[in-house]
Structure formats: C-alpha cells, structure tokens
Design a protein around this motif. Sequence first.
Motif, PDB file in Angstrom:
ATOM      1  N   GLN A 115      51.555  29.238  32.082  1.00  0.00           N
ATOM      2  CA  GLN A 115      50.515  29.778  32.791  1.00  0.00           C
ATOM      3  C   GLN A 115      49.825  29.249  34.207  1.00  0.00           C
ATOM      4  OE1 GLN A 115      46.693  28.268  30.479  1.00  0.00           O
ATOM      5  NE2 GLN A 115      46.900  29.936  29.665  1.00  0.00           N
ATOM      6  N   LEU A 175      46.107  39.157  45.898  1.00  0.00           N
ATOM      7  CA  LEU A 175      46.324  38.369  44.331  1.00  0.00           C
ATOM      8  C   LEU A 175      47.696  39.527  43.857  1.00  0.00           C
ATOM      9  CD1 LEU A 175      42.924  38.968  42.955  1.00  0.00           C
ATOM     10  CD2 LEU A 175      43.477  36.520  44.203  1.00  0.00           C
ATOM     11  N   GLN A 176      47.629  40.453  43.870  1.00  0.00           N
ATOM     12  CA  GLN A 176      48.774  41.385  43.489  1.00  0.00           C
ATOM     13  C   GLN A 176      50.403  40.843  43.577  1.00  0.00           C
ATOM     14  OE1 GLN A 176      49.076  43.224  40.988  1.00  0.00           O
ATOM     15  NE2 GLN A 176      47.373  42.951  40.699  1.00  0.00           N
ATOM     16  N   LEU A 196      50.401  37.527  46.013  1.00  0.00           N
ATOM     17  CA  LEU A 196      51.073  36.314  45.018  1.00  0.00           C
ATOM     18  C   LEU A 196      51.652  36.206  43.756  1.00  0.00           C
ATOM     19  CD1 LEU A 196      48.288  33.110  45.403  1.00  0.00           C
ATOM     20  CD2 LEU A 196      49.005  34.017  43.293  1.00  0.00           C
ATOM     21  N   GLN A 197      50.808  36.957  42.401  1.00  0.00           N
ATOM     22  CA  GLN A 197      51.430  37.170  41.337  1.00  0.00           C
ATOM     23  C   GLN A 197      52.453  38.199  41.369  1.00  0.00           C
ATOM     24  OE1 GLN A 197      46.546  38.840  39.644  1.00  0.00           O
ATOM     25  NE2 GLN A 197      48.380  40.023  39.337  1.00  0.00           N
ATOM     26  N   SER A 198      53.186  38.793  41.496  1.00  0.00           N
ATOM     27  CA  SER A 198      54.090  39.820  41.811  1.00  0.00           C
ATOM     28  C   SER A 198      55.392  38.361  42.129  1.00  0.00           C
ATOM     29  CB  SER A 198      54.617  40.383  42.724  1.00  0.00           C
ATOM     30  OG  SER A 198      54.168  41.013  42.327  1.00  0.00           O
ATOM     31  N   PHE A 226      55.944  35.451  40.118  1.00  0.00           N
ATOM     32  CA  PHE A 226      56.525  35.397  38.409  1.00  0.00           C
ATOM     33  C   PHE A 226      58.190  35.843  39.933  1.00  0.00           C
ATOM     34  CE2 PHE A 226      58.982  37.954  35.629  1.00  0.00           C
ATOM     35  CZ  PHE A 226      59.514  39.021  35.744  1.00  0.00           C
ATOM     36  N   PHE A 251      57.644  39.095  33.229  1.00  0.00           N
ATOM     37  CA  PHE A 251      55.555  39.028  33.764  1.00  0.00           C
ATOM     38  C   PHE A 251      54.121  39.141  32.802  1.00  0.00           C
ATOM     39  CE2 PHE A 251      54.831  43.178  33.545  1.00  0.00           C
ATOM     40  CZ  PHE A 251      55.953  43.931  33.607  1.00  0.00           C
ATOM     41  N   THR A 252      54.213  39.586  31.596  1.00  0.00           N
ATOM     42  CA  THR A 252      54.027  40.097  30.891  1.00  0.00           C
ATOM     43  C   THR A 252      52.409  40.189  31.147  1.00  0.00           C
ATOM     44  OG1 THR A 252      54.739  38.082  29.954  1.00  0.00           O
ATOM     45  CG2 THR A 252      52.963  38.609  28.362  1.00  0.00           C
ATOM     46  N   ARG A 253      51.290  39.095  31.327  1.00  0.00           N
ATOM     47  CA  ARG A 253      50.221  39.505  32.568  1.00  0.00           C
ATOM     48  C   ARG A 253      50.014  39.139  33.637  1.00  0.00           C
ATOM     49  NH1 ARG A 253      44.732  37.216  29.113  1.00  0.00           N
ATOM     50  NH2 ARG A 253      45.969  35.902  28.076  1.00  0.00           N
ATOM     51  N   PHE A 254      50.823  38.001  34.280  1.00  0.00           N
ATOM     52  CA  PHE A 254      51.081  37.470  35.129  1.00  0.00           C
ATOM     53  C   PHE A 254      50.279  36.630  35.791  1.00  0.00           C
ATOM     54  CE2 PHE A 254      53.043  40.521  37.980  1.00  0.00           C
ATOM     55  CZ  PHE A 254      53.521  41.457  37.001  1.00  0.00           C
ATOM     56  N   ASP A 255      48.928  35.601  35.131  1.00  0.00           N
ATOM     57  CA  ASP A 255      48.737  34.694  34.902  1.00  0.00           C
ATOM     58  C   ASP A 255      49.030  34.145  33.999  1.00  0.00           C
ATOM     59  OD1 ASP A 255      45.594  35.867  33.431  1.00  0.00           O
ATOM     60  OD2 ASP A 255      47.126  36.162  32.781  1.00  0.00           O
ATOM     61  N   ASN A 256      49.929  34.480  33.222  1.00  0.00           N
ATOM     62  CA  ASN A 256      50.242  34.168  31.530  1.00  0.00           C
ATOM     63  C   ASN A 256      51.731  34.863  31.763  1.00  0.00           C
ATOM     64  OD1 ASN A 256      47.899  32.023  29.496  1.00  0.00           O
ATOM     65  ND2 ASN A 256      47.328  34.099  30.470  1.00  0.00           N
ATOM     66  N   ALA A 310      42.687  27.265  29.514  1.00  0.00           N
ATOM     67  CA  ALA A 310      43.829  28.180  30.968  1.00  0.00           C
ATOM     68  C   ALA A 310      42.018  28.009  32.492  1.00  0.00           C
ATOM     69  CB  ALA A 310      43.495  29.523  30.517  1.00  0.00           C
ATOM     70  N   GLN A 311      41.207  27.378  32.139  1.00  0.00           N
ATOM     71  CA  GLN A 311      40.069  27.682  33.155  1.00  0.00           C
ATOM     72  C   GLN A 311      39.883  26.535  33.136  1.00  0.00           C
ATOM     73  OE1 GLN A 311      37.164  31.128  33.277  1.00  0.00           O
ATOM     74  NE2 GLN A 311      39.071  32.766  33.553  1.00  0.00           N
ATOM     75  N   SER A 337      59.876  43.244  41.763  1.00  0.00           N
ATOM     76  CA  SER A 337      58.500  42.203  42.169  1.00  0.00           C
ATOM     77  C   SER A 337      58.750  42.272  43.849  1.00  0.00           C
ATOM     78  CB  SER A 337      58.535  40.923  41.312  1.00  0.00           C
ATOM     79  OG  SER A 337      59.264  41.074  39.647  1.00  0.00           O
ATOM     80  N   PHE A 387      57.340  45.669  45.414  1.00  0.00           N
ATOM     81  CA  PHE A 387      56.349  46.056  44.839  1.00  0.00           C
ATOM     82  C   PHE A 387      55.430  45.250  45.881  1.00  0.00           C
ATOM     83  CE2 PHE A 387      52.413  46.841  43.903  1.00  0.00           C
ATOM     84  CZ  PHE A 387      51.979  45.642  43.134  1.00  0.00           C
ATOM     85  N   ASP A 406      42.968  31.252  25.006  1.00  0.00           N
ATOM     86  CA  ASP A 406      41.937  29.111  24.892  1.00  0.00           C
ATOM     87  C   ASP A 406      42.285  29.464  23.095  1.00  0.00           C
ATOM     88  OD1 ASP A 406      40.218  28.345  27.159  1.00  0.00           O
ATOM     89  OD2 ASP A 406      42.716  28.877  27.114  1.00  0.00           O
ATOM     90  N   GLU A 466      49.956  33.415  23.230  1.00  0.00           N
ATOM     91  CA  GLU A 466      50.395  34.244  23.971  1.00  0.00           C
ATOM     92  C   GLU A 466      50.522  36.330  23.644  1.00  0.00           C
ATOM     93  OE1 GLU A 466      48.926  34.496  27.278  1.00  0.00           O
ATOM     94  OE2 GLU A 466      49.893  36.147  27.790  1.00  0.00           O
ATOM     95  N   PHE A 521      47.811  38.908  24.265  1.00  0.00           N
ATOM     96  CA  PHE A 521      48.550  40.228  25.569  1.00  0.00           C
ATOM     97  C   PHE A 521      48.871  41.996  24.665  1.00  0.00           C
ATOM     98  CE2 PHE A 521      50.923  42.460  28.304  1.00  0.00           C
ATOM     99  CZ  PHE A 521      52.353  42.552  27.989  1.00  0.00           C
ATOM    100  N   PHE A 527      46.692  48.445  34.513  1.00  0.00           N
ATOM    101  CA  PHE A 527      46.543  46.746  34.608  1.00  0.00           C
ATOM    102  C   PHE A 527      47.390  45.951  35.727  1.00  0.00           C
ATOM    103  CE2 PHE A 527      46.690  42.833  32.251  1.00  0.00           C
ATOM    104  CZ  PHE A 527      47.209  42.299  32.093  1.00  0.00           C
ATOM    105  N   GLY A 552      46.553  42.546  35.866  1.00  0.00           N
ATOM    106  CA  GLY A 552      46.944  41.218  35.318  1.00  0.00           C
ATOM    107  C   GLY A 552      46.014  40.815  34.835  1.00  0.00           C
ATOM    108  N   GLY A 553      46.031  39.791  33.961  1.00  0.00           N
ATOM    109  CA  GLY A 553      45.068  38.729  33.319  1.00  0.00           C
ATOM    110  C   GLY A 553      44.329  39.637  32.166  1.00  0.00           C
TER     111      GLY A 553
END
Lengths: 263, 263, 263, 263
Positions: free
Chosen positions: A10, A29-30, A32-34, A37, A53-58, A113-114, B34, B37, B153, B157, B161, B185, B187-188
């Motif tokens: 996370q 942001l895309q 950095l996330q990719s 991952f 990669f799931t949700r990228f922040d998780n 997480a925040q 990734s 992309f 939280d 996960e 998701f 979608f 992310g997050g």
Amino acid sequence: MTNTQLSLIQIDNYGPWTVTPEPRREMDLQTLQSRLFADLAQFVGSRDGYVFFTRFDNMVAVTNGLDGDDHELMQESIGNRYPVSISVGVGVDSTPIDALETATAGLQRAGSAQDGDRREVFAGTTLTERDRTPTDVQIAHFDVNDATSKYTDRLNEFDSFIEIEQGYASLMRHLREERGALSFFVGGDNIISVCPDMDESAYRSAIDHVEREVGVELKVGVGVADNVQEAGIAAKHALEECRHRGTVVEMDVPRPDVGLAED
Amino acid sequence: MTNTQLSLIQIDNYGPWTVTPEPRREMDLQTLQSRLFADLAQFVGSRDGYVFFTRFDNMVAVTNGLDGDDHELMQESIGNRYPVSISVGVGVDSTPIDALETATAGLQRAGSAQDGDRREVFAGTTLTERDRTPTDVQIAHFDVNDATSKYTDRLNEFDSFIEIEQGYASLMRHLREERGALSFFVGGDNIISVCPDMDESAYRSAIDHVEREVGVELKVGVGVADNVQEAGIAAKHALEECRHRGTVVEMDVPRPDVGLAED
Amino acid sequence: MTNTQLSLIQIDNYGPWTVTPEPRREMDLQTLQSRLFADLAQFVGSRDGYVFFTRFDNMVAVTNGLDGDDHELMQESIGNRYPVSISVGVGVDSTPIDALETATAGLQRAGSAQDGDRREVFAGTTLTERDRTPTDVQIAHFDVNDATSKYTDRLNEFDSFIEIEQGYASLMRHLREERGALSFFVGGDNIISVCPDMDESAYRSAIDHVEREVGVELKVGVGVADNVQEAGIAAKHALEECRHRGTVVEMDVPRPDVGLAED
Amino acid sequence: MTNTQLSLIQIDNYGPWTVTPEPRREMDLQTLQSRLFADLAQFVGSRDGYVFFTRFDNMVAVTNGLDGDDHELMQESIGNRYPVSISVGVGVDSTPIDALETATAGLQRAGSAQDGDRREVFAGTTLTERDRTPTDVQIAHFDVNDATSKYTDRLNEFDSFIEIEQGYASLMRHLREERGALSFFVGGDNIISVCPDMDESAYRSAIDHVEREVGVELKVGVGVADNVQEAGIAAKHALEECRHRGTVVEMDVPRPDVGLAED
C-alpha cells in the motif's frame, strides 16, 4: 494442500499526496503508478513471486519464497527512488482470502492508508523455508475463448472491453464467494486466479457459472508448485494444452501416485 | 458541443508473441505492458492528451491536439525501444463511443490484431487546428465517497477491490448505454469518463443508478476545454469542490452568458 | 585477500542493430541504453551486486553473491522486454583486471560482439558459496574536494565536466596500471574503484598522483566485505568521515587483531 | 551561421539528498539518475532536441525548438514523479560554449546547486520562432575506426574502455579549446559534438590531433539543420557514408549554390 503467502503493498498517504498542494497532472500519476507497479513486478518476479496491479495504490502479491528482509529491501529501494513510500502487510493461509485478510489487518492495525504519520510499515510473518511444500501455491490462468475473432476484430474496443470486464467481474465474485480464491485481470483477455485446493469439477463449475451469468466463455489451465512463478508457468502451459486439444480445463497438478508434475 | 478525438492503440500480434517460442514469464509481460503504457502516457500527456490502460494490449487515448505526425512519432519511438510495435486508429465524433467506433474500424480494416503481417498501421484522420473549439472535450472525474474509511481501512483489500469494481462496472455500462460515454478506472477509487455534452441532471442520474444497482456512492467533478488535459484538471478541481462543500456534482463548464470557466 | 567476481555484460550485435534498416533516433537509443542499464542495476543491486554503465553496450558488474542461475534469469528477463539481448562472461580473481580479462575472454571465445548469430551466451564460472570470505571485495569511493564551490557554482558546466573527466582519466589509468584496479565515474564528482588489497599509502599515492598530473584534489573512503553492496556502503560512510574530519583517506577495513569492521 | 540553444538541467540539492539521513544504496542512485535522464531524453527528443547525460546531476541539452513552456512542463512532470526536482538555465549563441556559459550563469545567479532553498528555477530566454534559421545547429557524430575488431573483440573490456576514454578526452579538450564546441560520449565508441560553423579541414584537424595525441583513429559525419534531431540524423547518415566509402569526413551541410541538403 495449498499454503499461500500474500503480501498487501500500500502506498503511504497517497490520496492526500495526489492533491497537495493541488491536483497533479493525471498522466504523471498514471506514469508513477504504472512504473512503481512494474518495479515491484520485477523485484518480486525475480524472486519467483507475482504482483497484481489491483488498484495501484493497493497491490496484492503472492510472495511464497520472499522473507522479511526481501520485503524490507523492496520498501527501501522504492523509498529511495519515488516521491512516495510503501507499507506492507503479510499473511499465510491455505485459503487465499484469509491470507489477505491477515495481511490487510496487520497493516490496518499499524495505521490508516491516509495517516500522515504512517510510513514504511512492515507487518506480519513470512513462511519459514522448512514449512514450504510442493503444493503451497495453486494458480489458474483463464482466458476468453476466441476473444480476437469474437470481440477485438469485430466490436469497437470499449464494447470488447465491457465484455471482458463482465466475464472478469462474474468470475471474480464467484471464485471469492465459493472458494476464497482471488482473481486478477492481467491484460488482453487473461485472468489469473490464486486458488486454494480445487479440482477439475470446481473449475468447470466456475466456467459454467460465468457463461450462464454473462455469456462469456472461458477456458483454464491450472498449475501447482511451492512458488507462484512455477505454478503460473505450469498453468500457462496447461492453457496452451487447452488451445491445442480444444479442451476447457487442463490441470498440471500432482497425482497421489505420481508426485508433482514437472513444468 | 463536444467533438472528441479518440485514438485506439493496439500492440501488433501480441497474443502470439507472448507464447512464442513458449510462454514468457508473467512478471516480464506485466512489466513490459505497464512500462509501454507509462511511455504512451508521458508522450500523449506532454501534448495535453490522456491515455487509459484499458486492456494493455489495446489502449484508448483522448488525443485532441495531436496530429498524424505526433501519432507516427509515437509509433516510431515505441518500435525503436520495445520488442513489439503498435498500430493506431483515430476517430472524431461528438459522441465518444462513435469516435472510438471509427478508430477501431479503421484498424480492423487494416488487418487483425493477430495478423502476422500487420505492423505499425496508422488509420484515420485527426482534427485540424481550425476546427477545434473550447467545448470539444468534456471530462467527468468520479470517486467513491469515503472509500478509505468505508473500505480500505476496514475490509480486506480484495473485498474493497470488489466493491470498487462493482461501482465501476455499473457506471461504465450505464454511461455507455445511456450516453455513449467511455469510463475508465484509473486507480484507487477513481474513475474518469470521457463524455458527450451532459448536464448536471445526467450526472445525478448516473450516480443514483450506481447507488441503486450496487450500493456504491459516487461524487463527480466535471470540466470542459478544447483538450483533455485542461478539461481533466478542471474536473479534478471541481471534485475537490465536492469534497469541501459536501456536494455530489460540481460542474466547471461554460455558461452561455459567461464564457468558458478558467481552470 | 580480495577475490573479485566480475561479470561483463554485452548487448548482442548492437552496432548493426542501431543502423538497421537505417540509423535510429539518437534519443531513443539513449533511452534504451539507460533503461537497460537501470534494470540491470536493480536486478544485480537487489542481490547485493553493482553494475557500472561503462560503455552502455558493454557494462562491467561486480557480482560476488550471484550464481549462474541468477545471471541466466537476468538474461531471460532482458530478452523478454527489450528489442536486443545480452551475453555475459564471468571471471574471478584477486586482481580485478584479471577477473575482467577472464570474463571478457570467455565471451570473445563464444563469438564477436557483432556476430549476427551469437545470442545470449553465458561463459565462465561463478564463486561457490563455500569459497567466499569477508575480504573478497574492496571498494574505494572517491569524490572531488569542494566540487560544488570550485566548479559547479563557478565554471560553466562543460568546463566543470572537463575538470572532473581529467581527474577520472588520471585516476583510472594510474590505478589500472599500478594495481589492476578498475575505476568508474558514477555521476556528479564521484568515482568508485574496485580494488585488490590496497593499504592507506597506496590510496594516498593515487591521490597525490592525480593532483600532480591534472591538479584535481580527491579524497576517498574504503570498505571491505564479502559483497560489493556492503563494501560500498562502508566506503560511503568512510567518505562521510573524511568530510567531517577533514581527512583525505578513511579505511573501514578489517585489522588483524579486531576482525571485520561492521558497516 | 550556427545559433545553438543550450539548456543546462541541474538536479536541485542532489549531493546532500544522496546522504540524508544517511548514504543511500548506490544501485538505487544509479537507477534514479539513469531513469531521470531517460525521461528527459524522451521529453526533449520528442520535441526534436537532444539531452546528454554528462554528469547526471548536471545534464546538457540542445533545445532549439523548445520554448519556456516546454521547459516548465518538463520540470513539472519530473517534480511529480521523482523524489528530487530540477532547475534549468538556457542560453543561445553561435558558439556552443558561450551558450552554455549563459545557461550556467543564469542558474548560478539563482542559487547554488546545493542551496537547500533553490528549487525548480528557470533562467534565461529561448529562441523565438521567427529568429530560427536552417543552419542554427551543426552536429558532428564521431566513431572509432574498427573499434570492434581492434578493441572489443581483442582487449579486456576495461582496456578497451580506457582507449575509448582517451580518444574522447583528447577530442573533447581540442574541440572546446579550438572551437568552443561541446563533445559528449554517447555509448559504444560514439561521440557527438555540438559545433559552431566548422568546415572539413577543421574536422580533419581535430581527427589528426587525436591520432597524434593518443593514437585513437576517428571518422566523422556532419549535419546541419534548424534543430538537433534533424542535424543529428543527417550526421548519422553521413557517418554511414564514411563507412561505405572508406572516407574520414563526410559533411551533409548546405552549399551556397545548392541550399540545405536534405537528410
């Protein structure tokens, strides 16, 4: 019997970071996330694990074979090279959803997480070498029958995408509810599921369910090993068998009298 | 009125390449997908466009402001640095799904995604500068209310998701069927939709639909500009307004008497 | 006594590839070279090794701790994700230049760097675990005294660069000729040398030589361990000691009566 | 007449960052430096400019065709994706070293490279479109004769590397002192120089100097255009001409009676 080690990765305080001092360019942001991952995929993959990669922040990873030091090195390297840091929770269980429950709970206990103060936490205990067995990880690799001729070469891309998403959503819910298995879309028309011990009829059942519920036809290859890389490659080869033989389920798993099939 | 330029980016012959001479390591495929992309996100993003990862072997981009030469340079650079190449189709229409229909059809006419001979095709015509207007692109940026406290939280996960996926699947189908809008979608708990002209009631309607159908609560910020980067940043700021004011829909769009709101 | 394992990593047939069918965009070549190096730095670095970019088509790595399987996995992963492949030669010797001689010769015997048929060769034998000792790797980390105030903040960047290059060229030749050590510029005003057993007077001698020959003043921190990551971090800390104490040489190495100093 | 726009790109406060709170893993620093350079190479390269890695914390770019907004977007994107930020100085002059002098001075006036407060400065003025001409940028692409057979396939890699470095150091000093030209090693056995107006005899003179001083034999292709990408590709093609015709200097530059040669 399966014994899956799952790690939840996370990004610390990501939501607030993306809008402080003000919203950042979406394509940055895309990117950095990719790339974060991809780096995790390379680190974990080079130790015979998988990251999704799931949700990228998780992100959810199968990490049989990685210990605490491996996870901490991964966190240190990310912390040195990105403007964000990552926290990790680990869990081990024969049912994947329960392993993830443990992993998530460990992280949640350490802080939100925040939470502005929670940084680079590592919670949980990894499998010891002596407790590992050749049947710890069961992987199922699904793809959609004739996706290219049915969808990609006929419909516009978004309608192809909606079809694939429907198939994924149906499979994901069914396998989680019936088996505690975790399913991840990995691109194209491919879905990889992290499963507990499941036999051929359980897979046929899942495939029938998806066809009835949303009209998407799947086939699947299954592999088993003490690590996800080996189980996953066996699953890919088994899927190729489906393609060549026109079958729906192919299982490359140990039979009691033979021992573990080699990939 | 909106006039969306959409580009479909497709990796040539990818399915066969991933299993020839035999299946490749999954984490290497994830890394390649990734990073390819991410490179497209940077290239297109630096020209004020957006790329969405979609299925990774097929990616949808909003490219108002990019011309044929820009697309061909993008293809040349990928061809120089990756073991695969990309083909591109472009379409322009006031309804996003129709623009994508044109883009996809152009590519399909040039050959199958798995055609061993089709490489680096570019099909379609981009918007000319003089035909561009300040209302060409309408972007809606949705996120899930209180995702962190309700899901991240509290649940493991995968169950978080699943909730986010449900919300995405419901919104994606509704907006495509009702409006010809395309939702992605990112992310997050974030979804970005590329929309035709839609007013506040149309957004409330979509949000109500998702809440009724799957029980996920969304809020949305909307922006309009002659390019997606500017429309998207306006949408992000509008979403921040929702957060501060406790509202469900905030629109940063031109009013006939005022002219285009600045972002 | 030192026992350095050096790996030479060479891109197969790179020269011809860069101009076939015609010369490629220079910035795409620079990007490919840098990212391939970065991936090797991560792979090798995560196993406690170092890679130096050297000429980019030929890179030198210190790989004590990596075995044949590690090298082959590295090659497989690069082959899956780049439009080029890499061949590797390995050598082990107490004198670094001799280890590199062995590594290079092994590769050369397998075929020319521009041999159209030579692909993904692996030549040589890695150190076995039982033969490793705590003094196998000696690393010296040099930097230029007051580089920022003397050069970066005063001269134009190219003249600063020329000064640093002069210092590097002088040190590189001296250490190779006198000691069989290999020196690599790693950015900024930093040079890392892979050394055989050398004592403080040998380092003072090298520093005096560079000052006499080109007028550039260096200082150095030295570390020793059974792997380059640990030796290197000890050297960095020793260099910080130079900064704080105003000294020219700081050695974090085992003394016969004390055992190996911890980093 | 040449009119070179040079941008100096400097990482803010990098030295201190690399050792705070304590020294960071060297391979993570190498990875960050290389990937940051690669991103700049892609951004600038996609606008027909060149970036040279130089010292990695200080990089020199030829940016004819990029304006202030382009530079600021580049800075914003890096700031969003890396744990460090960059400052930029720009200068324009018919002699490259003088353009770089202006660029460097602009940055230095804004603050030291290690000034804890200086962040994301942009100093200087870019060329306006109307002032650009087809002879603004002159690029020379040198390589070493028979490098593969003389060095790579015969000597150990470090001794090959020393030979190439010698050639580079000699050429770099000669061209800077005699002509105010800036030379950059770009990998393999290749050096690219950013030159003022120079004729064939000036290049022969430089090549003779290097052969006399260090015994390394070079050949060169030269191109001219209003941007470095075009001048550089012309230089590459001219170098291929040298290879085919066995010549030492090939110039693809405008002749008064013919106009600018096409690349």
